[in-house]
Design an enzyme around this catalytic site. Structure first.
Site, PDB file in Angstrom:
ATOM      1  N   SER A 295     -23.691  17.209 -77.883  1.00 38.45           N
ATOM      2  CA  SER A 295     -24.326  18.435 -77.426  1.00 38.45           C
ATOM      3  C   SER A 295     -23.566  19.622 -78.021  1.00 38.45           C
ATOM      4  CB  SER A 295     -24.283  18.457 -75.891  1.00 38.45           C
ATOM      5  OG  SER A 295     -24.846  19.644 -75.387  1.00 38.45           O
TER       6      SER A 295
ATOM      7  N   LYS B 125     -27.798  17.561 -80.390  1.00 37.98           N
ATOM      8  CA  LYS B 125     -28.560  18.383 -79.439  1.00 37.98           C
ATOM      9  C   LYS B 125     -28.045  19.808 -79.525  1.00 37.98           C
ATOM     10  CE  LYS B 125     -28.078  18.784 -74.428  1.00 37.98           C
ATOM     11  NZ  LYS B 125     -28.128  18.048 -73.141  1.00 37.98           N
TER      12      LYS B 125
ATOM     13  N   LYS C 292     -27.968  23.540 -77.974  1.00 41.09           N
ATOM     14  CA  LYS C 292     -28.252  24.383 -76.820  1.00 41.09           C
ATOM     15  C   LYS C 292     -29.011  25.610 -77.316  1.00 41.09           C
ATOM     16  CE  LYS C 292     -26.157  22.280 -73.363  1.00 41.09           C
ATOM     17  NZ  LYS C 292     -26.882  21.891 -72.139  1.00 41.09           N
TER      18      LYS C 292
ATOM     19  N   ASP D 205     -31.856  21.877 -75.896  1.00 44.13           N
ATOM     20  CA  ASP D 205     -31.723  21.970 -74.435  1.00 44.13           C
ATOM     21  C   ASP D 205     -31.616  23.430 -74.032  1.00 44.13           C
ATOM     22  OD1 ASP D 205     -31.187  21.683 -71.748  1.00 44.13           O
ATOM     23  OD2 ASP D 205     -29.278  20.609 -72.008  1.00 44.13           O
TER      24      ASP D 205
ATOM     25  N   GLU E  23     -35.558  19.885 -73.944  1.00 44.31           N
ATOM     26  CA  GLU E  23     -35.033  19.602 -72.610  1.00 44.31           C
ATOM     27  C   GLU E  23     -35.071  20.843 -71.725  1.00 44.31           C
ATOM     28  OE1 GLU E  23     -31.119  17.883 -72.910  1.00 44.31           O
ATOM     29  OE2 GLU E  23     -30.692  18.070 -70.764  1.00 44.31           O
TER      30      GLU E  23
ATOM     31  N   ASP F 216     -34.196  17.676 -67.111  1.00 47.51           N
ATOM     32  CA  ASP F 216     -32.825  17.452 -66.667  1.00 47.51           C
ATOM     33  C   ASP F 216     -32.728  18.013 -65.236  1.00 47.51           C
ATOM     34  OD1 ASP F 216     -30.081  17.685 -66.113  1.00 47.51           O
ATOM     35  OD2 ASP F 216     -29.527  18.621 -67.987  1.00 47.51           O
TER      36      ASP F 216
ATOM     37  N   LYS G 264     -28.616  12.031 -65.049  1.00 46.88           N
ATOM     38  CA  LYS G 264     -27.218  12.340 -64.732  1.00 46.88           C
ATOM     39  C   LYS G 264     -26.968  11.862 -63.308  1.00 46.88           C
ATOM     40  CE  LYS G 264     -26.818  16.547 -67.511  1.00 46.88           C
ATOM     41  NZ  LYS G 264     -26.902  18.028 -67.455  1.00 46.88           N
TER      42      LYS G 264
ATOM     43  N   GLY H 141     -24.750  14.308 -69.895  1.00 44.83           N
ATOM     44  CA  GLY H 141     -23.309  14.407 -69.669  1.00 44.83           C
ATOM     45  C   GLY H 141     -22.979  15.732 -69.032  1.00 44.83           C
TER      46      GLY H 141
HETATM   47  O1  OSB Z   1     -27.562  20.458 -69.554  1.00 43.95           O
HETATM   48  O2  OSB Z   1     -26.941  18.672 -70.440  1.00 43.95           O
HETATM   49  C1  OSB Z   1     -26.648  19.728 -69.910  1.00 43.95           C
HETATM   50  C2  OSB Z   1     -22.832  20.181 -69.917  1.00 43.95           C
HETATM   51  C3  OSB Z   1     -22.647  20.826 -68.710  1.00 43.95           C
HETATM   52  C4  OSB Z   1     -23.744  21.137 -67.939  1.00 43.95           C
HETATM   53  C5  OSB Z   1     -25.037  20.802 -68.385  1.00 43.95           C
HETATM   54  C6  OSB Z   1     -25.226  20.145 -69.588  1.00 43.95           C
HETATM   55  C7  OSB Z   1     -24.108  19.851 -70.379  1.00 43.95           C
HETATM   56  C8  OSB Z   1     -24.176  19.238 -71.697  1.00 43.95           C
HETATM   57  C9  OSB Z   1     -22.935  18.502 -72.175  1.00 43.95           C
HETATM   58  O3  OSB Z   1     -25.123  19.343 -72.450  1.00 43.95           O
HETATM   59  C10 OSB Z   1     -23.184  17.058 -72.513  1.00 43.95           C
HETATM   60  C11 OSB Z   1     -21.899  16.276 -72.636  1.00 43.95           C
HETATM   61  O4  OSB Z   1     -21.220  16.021 -71.605  1.00 43.95           O
HETATM   62  O5  OSB Z   1     -21.558  15.891 -73.749  1.00 43.95           O
HETATM   63 MG    MG Z   2     -29.420  19.521 -69.980  1.00 38.35          MG
END
Ligand code: OSB
Ligand code: MG
Length: 366
Positions: A133, A159, A161, A187, A212, A237, A261, A289
């Site tokens: 990510s 991925k 953001k 995402d 996402e 999510d 999650k 994650g």
């Molecule tokens: O939205 O997936 C998410 C990390 C903290 C809070 C929300 C998200 C995330 C990540 C990190 O995208 C994913 C990872 O732990 O590698």
């Molecule tokens: Mg997410």
């Protein structure tokens, strides 16, 4: 099992690189671990709540207090993992905190039985496909350097953001530089409004695996509208807080892929039910994650071994998050990470590392 004591351990861990999302920038994690002691075995779990209540309403200090003051006192004298959630049902919400308690009890129970979490959950895959990510960057060249480094490290999926103002341009730039064969998804962490649909539809050109959570957590109907309008699959999510929420989102056509999650849905037992609901509906899933240390990541790997986890997960190598992980480091080889095979979650904190990095420890006797 009879719980003799529960230790709540707080650890401050700097991230190797700041992680910016549409809800803010994280430079470190304020981690809460709990350790359950029983006569048979000890159990460990990590709370995935962030330092501030910005991804969800939960946050580390709040989870710490609710576990110590509200959840642990409600556990029965003779506890099993399956009895934890029913005992905590009088407390509203706080799913990440509840998940932490259930996971630590489950870890102790499985260690006592000599069974791995992966086996207990029904995993059929012995390694998982690792994605990474990538946070919002200040510039496109900086983003391309970061993505190039992760591709060189072997990550099987990227991925990005996104947020309003950082969406079509970074996706176009990554496609332009690295080509159409890179498995790519985005995402938004709830950052868009329904009225943004025309602008974001431009993403349909780029062959993304999924988009996402573009809309707010409560806006399941909005996601259904968007899912009907986009060619790219919509994945949820934040909106999927339980197996029931997953079933209803799928029934309404709000998503065709689900990010699971365990913290967000209240534990690994509920996460398995989310998996099962999605599998029955023909909806593929992947493991999200929360920048976990090795303790949380080990358990996520076990879950990601279930058969309907058919897309790459946000489970990266330890060095993507921390210079010094709390456990033996996880490493990505050819885009894969092995599922732990030892009893319970299969790992424990390295005692010297924990002793050095712990900033607070509280012992509670139920
Ligand atoms: O939205 O997936 C998410 C990390 C903290 C809070 C929300 C998200 C995330 C990540 C990190 O995208 C994913 C990872 O732990 O590698
Ligand atoms: Mg997410």
């Amino acid at each position: 099992m009879k719980i003799e004591s529960v230790e709540l351990v707080r650890v401050e861990l700097p991230l190797v690189t700041p992680f910016r999302t549409s809800f803010g920038t994280q430079t470190r994690r304020d981690v809460l671990l709990i350790r359950v002691l029983t006569p048979e075995a000890e159990g460990w779990a990590e709370c995935v709540a962030g330092k501030h209540p910005v991804y969800s309403s939960e946050y580390t200090e709040g989870a710490h207090r609710v576990i110590a003051d509200e959840l642990l006192p409600r556990l029965p004298g003779d506890v099993t993992a399956a009895s934890v959630m029913p005992a905590l049902s009088g407390v509203q919400g706080h799913r990440m905190a509840k998940a932490t308690v259930e996971t630590a009890v489950l870890d102790a129970q499985l260690r006592a039985a000599g069974m791995s979490l992966a086996h207990y959950l029904g995993a059929t895959q012995s390694e998982i496909v690792s994605g990474v990510s990538v946070g919002i960057h200040d510039s496109i060249p900086g983003l391309l350097d970061t993505v190039g480094g992760y591709l060189d490290a072997g990550y099987a999926r990227i991925k990005l953001k996104i947020e309003p103002g950082w969406d079509v341009a970074p996706v176009a730039a990554v496609r332009e530089r690295f080509g159409d064969n890179v498995a790519l998804q985005v995402d938004a962490n709830c950052a868009y409004a329904r009225s943004d649909i025309r602008r974001l539809r431009a993403l349909d050109e780029f062959g993304l695996l999924l988009i996402e959570q573009p809309l707010p957590e409560e806006d399941v109907a909005g996601h259904a509208q968007w899912a009907a309008a986009f060619d790219t699959p919509i994945c949820l999510d934040e909106s999927v807080v339980s197996a029931q929420a997953a079933a209803e989102a799928i029934r309404l056509g709000a998503c065709s892929i689900v990010n699971i999650k365990p913290g967000r849905v209240g534990g690994y037992l509920e996460a398995r039910r989310v998996h099962d609901v999605c599998q029955a509906a023909g909806v593929p899933v992947w493991a999200g994650g929360m920048l976990e240390t090795g303790i949380g990541r080990a358990a996520n790997l076990a879950l990601a071994g279930l058969p309907n986890f058919t897309l790459p997960s946000d489970i990266s190598g330890s060095d993507r998050y921390y210079q010094q992980d709390l456990t033996e480091p996880f490493t990505v080889v050819d885009g894969l990470i092995p599922v732990p095979t030892g009893p319970g979650i299969g790992v424990t904190p390295i005692p010297d590392v924990l002793a050095e990095l712990a900033v607070r420890r509280e012992v509670v006797r139920p």
